[in-house]
Scaffold this motif. Sequence first.
Motif, mmCIF file in Angstrom:
data_model
loop_
_atom_site.group_PDB
_atom_site.id
_atom_site.type_symbol
_atom_site.label_atom_id
_atom_site.label_comp_id
_atom_site.label_asym_id
_atom_site.label_seq_id
_atom_site.Cartn_x
_atom_site.Cartn_y
_atom_site.Cartn_z
ATOM 1 N N LEU A 1 20.796 16.655 88.052
ATOM 2 C CA LEU A 1 19.409 16.201 87.917
ATOM 3 C C LEU A 1 19.352 14.754 87.433
ATOM 4 C CD1 LEU A 1 17.843 19.420 86.347
ATOM 5 C CD2 LEU A 1 17.501 18.570 88.681
ATOM 6 N N LYS A 2 20.251 14.396 86.529
ATOM 7 C CA LYS A 2 20.319 13.010 86.042
ATOM 8 C C LYS A 2 20.721 12.083 87.170
ATOM 9 C CE LYS A 2 21.837 9.582 82.925
ATOM 10 N NZ LYS A 2 21.770 8.541 83.911
ATOM 11 N N ASN A 3 21.750 12.454 87.922
ATOM 12 C CA ASN A 3 22.226 11.617 89.027
ATOM 13 C C ASN A 3 21.183 11.480 90.129
ATOM 14 O OD1 ASN A 3 24.620 11.235 87.659
ATOM 15 N ND2 ASN A 3 25.763 12.738 88.857
ATOM 16 N N SER A 4 20.266 12.447 90.213
ATOM 17 C CA SER A 4 19.178 12.385 91.193
ATOM 18 C C SER A 4 17.999 11.561 90.700
ATOM 19 C CB SER A 4 18.688 13.803 91.518
ATOM 20 O OG SER A 4 19.710 14.561 92.111
ATOM 21 N N GLY A 5 18.085 11.086 89.457
ATOM 22 C CA GLY A 5 17.007 10.261 88.905
ATOM 23 C C GLY A 5 15.849 11.049 88.331
ATOM 24 N N LEU A 6 16.034 12.367 88.148
ATOM 25 C CA LEU A 6 14.947 13.201 87.641
ATOM 26 C C LEU A 6 14.960 13.320 86.121
ATOM 27 C CD1 LEU A 6 15.155 16.041 90.317
ATOM 28 C CD2 LEU A 6 13.707 13.990 90.324
ATOM 29 N N LEU A 7 16.128 13.125 85.531
ATOM 30 C CA LEU A 7 16.297 13.207 84.086
ATOM 31 C C LEU A 7 16.945 11.937 83.574
ATOM 32 C CD1 LEU A 7 18.045 16.659 83.468
ATOM 33 C CD2 LEU A 7 15.609 16.193 83.527
ATOM 34 N N THR B 1 12.261 11.739 83.760
ATOM 35 C CA THR B 1 11.841 10.411 84.187
ATOM 36 C C THR B 1 10.471 10.547 84.862
ATOM 37 O OG1 THR B 1 12.873 10.685 86.350
ATOM 38 C CG2 THR B 1 14.239 9.709 84.582
ATOM 39 N N GLU B 2 9.861 9.424 85.190
ATOM 40 C CA GLU B 2 8.595 9.485 85.928
ATOM 41 C C GLU B 2 8.805 10.178 87.267
ATOM 42 O OE1 GLU B 2 5.442 8.842 84.993
ATOM 43 O OE2 GLU B 2 6.391 8.589 83.027
ATOM 44 N N THR B 3 9.921 9.905 87.914
ATOM 45 C CA THR B 3 10.251 10.584 89.170
ATOM 46 C C THR B 3 10.407 12.078 88.934
ATOM 47 O OG1 THR B 3 11.378 8.603 89.975
ATOM 48 C CG2 THR B 3 11.923 10.670 91.075
ATOM 49 N N GLY B 4 11.037 12.443 87.819
ATOM 50 C CA GLY B 4 11.205 13.849 87.467
ATOM 51 C C GLY B 4 9.878 14.546 87.240
#
Length: 122
Positions: A56-62, A81-84
């Motif tokens: 999830l972090k590598n996907s930019g969600l966290l 993140t905002e994306t998350g």
Amino acid sequence: MNIENAQVQMRKGILEFCIMHIISRGEVYASDMLDELTSAKIMVVEGTLYPLLTRLKNSGLLDYKWVESQSGPPRKYYVLTETGKKFLDEMQQTWNELSDSVNTIVQKTQHLENENKESSTN
């Protein structure tokens, strides 16, 4: 078919959604996530949680931040993140639609089963 395998697959399908909901409430430590998931009877182990958090972090969600601990090494606290947050909103919409659809089917089945029971007792 093995019921345990079916149950595991159902749980895996909603684990990411549940984790993101927990994190959406604010900064959270991984062991607190494990505790909440366990108390909600979503059994998960560290060996499952940490790779999922990394993905999830590598996907930019966290994202995460390190916080010093008075009782040991620094701790990693996760945040969306905002994306998350946007991703979770979309997942929530999908969950609502899916839940409504599944409940419609299950309720119809239960209704028909009740009708069949009533007609067989008369």
